[in-house]
Design a protein around this motif. Sequence first.
Motif, mmCIF file in Angstrom:
data_model
loop_
_atom_site.group_PDB
_atom_site.id
_atom_site.type_symbol
_atom_site.label_atom_id
_atom_site.label_comp_id
_atom_site.label_asym_id
_atom_site.label_seq_id
_atom_site.Cartn_x
_atom_site.Cartn_y
_atom_site.Cartn_z
ATOM 1 N N LEU B 24 40.383 37.223 40.835
ATOM 2 C CA LEU B 24 39.725 36.535 39.769
ATOM 3 C C LEU B 24 37.990 36.793 39.890
ATOM 4 C CD1 LEU B 24 41.593 33.370 39.494
ATOM 5 C CD2 LEU B 24 41.685 35.176 37.977
ATOM 6 N N LEU B 25 37.675 36.774 40.876
ATOM 7 C CA LEU B 25 36.010 36.832 41.132
ATOM 8 C C LEU B 25 35.562 38.250 40.805
ATOM 9 C CD1 LEU B 25 35.463 35.341 44.805
ATOM 10 C CD2 LEU B 25 34.805 34.376 42.373
ATOM 11 N N GLY B 26 36.690 39.289 41.222
ATOM 12 C CA GLY B 26 36.275 40.883 40.761
ATOM 13 C C GLY B 26 36.153 40.779 39.310
ATOM 14 N N ALA B 27 37.156 40.225 38.672
ATOM 15 C CA ALA B 27 37.337 40.342 37.236
ATOM 16 C C ALA B 27 36.306 39.637 36.442
ATOM 17 C CB ALA B 27 38.512 39.739 36.705
ATOM 18 N N TRP B 28 35.779 38.549 37.101
ATOM 19 C CA TRP B 28 34.445 37.863 36.561
ATOM 20 C C TRP B 28 33.448 38.743 36.693
ATOM 21 C CZ3 TRP B 28 30.078 35.951 39.105
ATOM 22 C CH2 TRP B 28 29.170 35.063 38.646
ATOM 23 N N GLN B 29 33.167 39.468 37.896
ATOM 24 C CA GLN B 29 32.057 40.406 38.173
ATOM 25 C C GLN B 29 32.095 41.226 36.990
ATOM 26 O OE1 GLN B 29 32.808 39.382 42.686
ATOM 27 N NE2 GLN B 29 32.428 41.542 42.078
ATOM 28 N N MET B 30 33.215 42.103 36.714
ATOM 29 C CA MET B 30 33.277 43.091 35.724
ATOM 30 C C MET B 30 32.821 42.817 34.542
ATOM 31 S SD MET B 30 34.471 45.806 37.593
ATOM 32 C CE MET B 30 35.052 46.846 36.362
ATOM 33 N N PHE B 31 33.246 41.057 34.268
ATOM 34 C CA PHE B 31 32.781 40.812 32.874
ATOM 35 C C PHE B 31 31.424 40.309 32.710
ATOM 36 C CE2 PHE B 31 32.654 36.548 30.553
ATOM 37 C CZ PHE B 31 32.728 37.218 29.309
ATOM 38 N N VAL B 32 30.743 39.634 33.789
ATOM 39 C CA VAL B 32 29.385 39.238 33.757
ATOM 40 C C VAL B 32 28.486 40.399 33.746
ATOM 41 C CG1 VAL B 32 29.667 36.813 34.306
ATOM 42 C CG2 VAL B 32 29.041 38.652 36.184
#
Lengths: 272, 541, 188
Positions: B24-32
């Motif tokens: 989830l953190l990884g996906a958040w990083q890709m998003f932000v």
Amino acid sequence: MSAESVFSLRNRWFITAVGITAGLFLLTAVVGLIVLPYAQRDVTFTSIWDAICSAAGVPQVRSSAAPVQPDFKVSTVVVTASMLGQPSQESIGRGATLAQQCAICHGPVGVSRADSPNLAGQYASAIYKQLKDFTSGARVNAIMTPFAVSLSEQDMVDLSAYYAYLPRLPAYHPEQGKPAPRIVVNGAPMRNIAACGSCHGALDNKAGSPWLEGQSAAYIRTQLQAFASGARRNDISQQMRNIARQMTPEEIDEVAQYYASQPPQSRRASSE
Amino acid sequence: MLNSRRLILAHFWLAFGVFGLALLLGAWQMFVRSPLQAWISNPEWYYRSLTAHGTVMGYVFPTLVAMGFGYAISEAALKQALIGRRWAWAGFWLIAVGAVTAMVPVSMGLASVLYTFYPPLIGNPFYYIGVVLVVVGSWIWVALMSINLHVWKRDHPGEPVPLAMFANVAGSYLWAWTAVGAALELLFQIIPVALGLRSTIDAGLARVFFSWTLHAIVYFWLIPTYIAYYTIFPRAIGGKLYSDPMGRLAFILFLVVSMPIGIHHAFADPQVGAGFKFIHSAFTALVALPTLLTIFTICATAEVAARMRGGRGPFGWIKALPWSNPIMLATALSFVMLGFGGAGGLINMSYQLNTTIHNTQWITGHFHLIFGGAIVIMYFAITYDLWPHLTGRALTSVRLMRAQLWLWFIGMIVTTFPWHWVGILGMPRRMAFFDYSSPALAADAMSVTMSAFGGFILVASSILFFAVLIQNRRAPQAEPGEYRFATAIHPPITLPAVLNGHALWIALMVGLTVTNYGFPIMQLLVTPETSVPAVYVGAEK
Amino acid sequence: MTSSPHIHDDGAAVAARAERRWATLSIVIIVVIAGVAAFAGIHQATMPQVRVETADPTTLHIGGEFVETNLGSAAEPDGTVTVRAIGQRYSFTPQCILVPTDTPITLRATSSDVVHGLLIQGTNVNTMLVPGYVSVLTARFEKPGEHLMPCQEFCSIGHEGMWARVKVIDKAAFMNMTSNRRRLDCVE
């Protein structure tokens, strides 16, 4: 099979495996340490030993042409995160006595009423660095320079310790609640402006940089303009000039107003 | 014969639990950092998240999978109850406690130094101590694997060690030795500075120590995947392993040559001599050998199995493979990702090509494709294969499993291909945001957006993965039978001692470490005045 | 794999032969790859820096090669250009590097605090700056133009703001400028 000895010169596997491994290492070592260095076009070696040592990474003394020396005074302070360490009570006490001569401009408790910097609770390293730079002439100010040149090394350490020890008091002009401008929290990457907060507190602190909340807007504006024009050059290796000269006058104004309006951050529990 | 089911389950649940959070953190990083989102108001959050994502995905998750799978192999392949189960639990708890110890300062923003540490940046000491605990916990596993094999060999003199266990123990030795580099860096360089006992650190030396760990750790992550290729895949498709000794040779080669090549991560570093960079580059080329051998053996295994099922023609046999089987699907998808990732790896391994992509987004794309793609998809396959034997309940939804595996594959491709591309365009790694309005970066915007959507697909896939496991809890009890590994077409009856033990290969591994790392490390140790002041992160606000 | 153990039947012999062929092919592939790397190293002079050099990051600004007035591009008597730069949190100095076309360039750079990376987009110029050591690399720019030069290694919070630029100008124009300034940059 348990009788079969692995580490034996009669074991064909042992001989083959060790032989191949050693052979590969020797081959790559000869190519890497001797053949390739000599294949470099622009480099000459004094001997094969010189070539091998260079390729192996033995540090060498450079023979550089004479550098272009500055025709102005650069800061000579060595700034590290652990500079000044834990001040003694005695040092703080001496600093308090010495600070009486500073109170006219910087306020009796380190909070100025005269657009001079507030010093209460400022990082010791930041105060010390500026005092040293005033003394050496790396930073020039008609009022501060005469004061600073009369200070001994110990005086500067004590003054820094004293002001760092003082509690961070709110200044006189807070109009809090303003949203932080983009330049403060994000900077402008393509213009090489990192977020102000990544060195000046709020996000992180870089050793030697002051925190800015509650400083006078006029003071911040003047200093940014001085950095931008090159009138002030005591920032080590242009770290602040690089940023200030990329800022627009509007951004400089915005930053100055914002920091002036902010209350100081409360100090963390343990201080260095 | 799986006696330690609770132990193995605990490892897998903790592994996938932390994996889910870090994903989830990884996906958040890709998003932000994509154009989909305005710049975050505190870039520090990004680096905090990145530190947590890397630490969990790099140190905690694969280690737990390797350990849990390792215990299962020890019991099932040796048909021998695990010796030292209490110690195994101690190792498990050390990892759990270590992970929490490390993550508390990270989540407080006191250790945003990234999982690669990067001294002279220094964070809170508990972060490093937590990582050390994780490694120490895993060393207990290494010792237990060695002891269990030793006891089995004592009781079965002259018998060939089952391939799964041979590989498993090779992997554990590889990890034990490769972790030493980072351990030296942490214990003798970083932790004393983080505790305030010293204020300077030799950043160049620290980078060389870390390179000792950083490359071979990838092979430690890889070994469970390769064990699955050799010992689960053939059985799952109803065939037999093409060659047992070739498998042993592949794992032996990993053991010997995956370690002394780490300086290829330091090609662009100024503190290592060019000669040693070349030596490591050449040995890096060699590490492709076990993978090439594996591709041959596994493809041959598949072909033999397909022809037994009636497959015909030079390529027509591929249709005869049991494609509805999730293990078949996972292995095939893993091979595709391994192929692309390996091709990318060839670019990283040479100094000359590396300069175009060094430390760009290419690198992150590369290791996500290899590790997150080729390796982790087989972790899913291992879990699916092992799960009924651990829970005593069948996995009911094969379609869900296939959907999950396809989504993971598609997600990985959509994430990493554009990621590689922006790397070629020169987009640097590890930045909290980018100014896509700049003409120079506008070309990256589309690709980064695609990568972010890939990240969302991966999250969706992981949700399906957990759905499969949760469904299993409600499935009726079913006796899964004995947990078996694939047998070879020509099972070895006796083996030369070198193919049945690890001693020679450990000696070569250590020997090559001395030749390839000894001089650079000694040289940096004796070079005076290269220690530089520490820069403390998150210490003062 | 010449001693594949205990081969009992023809099938095993066929299998072993196929394996041996593939293993040989694999080794050939690897030798070719390593050979290409060595060849490129020799013939395109793209080897890593030849010598390891050290520099004290805390005193760069006080004197020596990396003092701020000595940073930037210098024309050397042998017709080459030396560019000196430092990386610090969170900028390179000079923040705009000026270089001529068609000239051998030697870049000498180091860090004054943490690990930084220096990458010139659209070129092969890509190196680490490790405090305590001097990074040296050579380059040649064919066409005039502008490149971005981001820091490619995490250097703490603020890393995302560390973008410098490189401006490549016509050689003659560059050499003209060297007559009145000894160190050149394109900082405005």
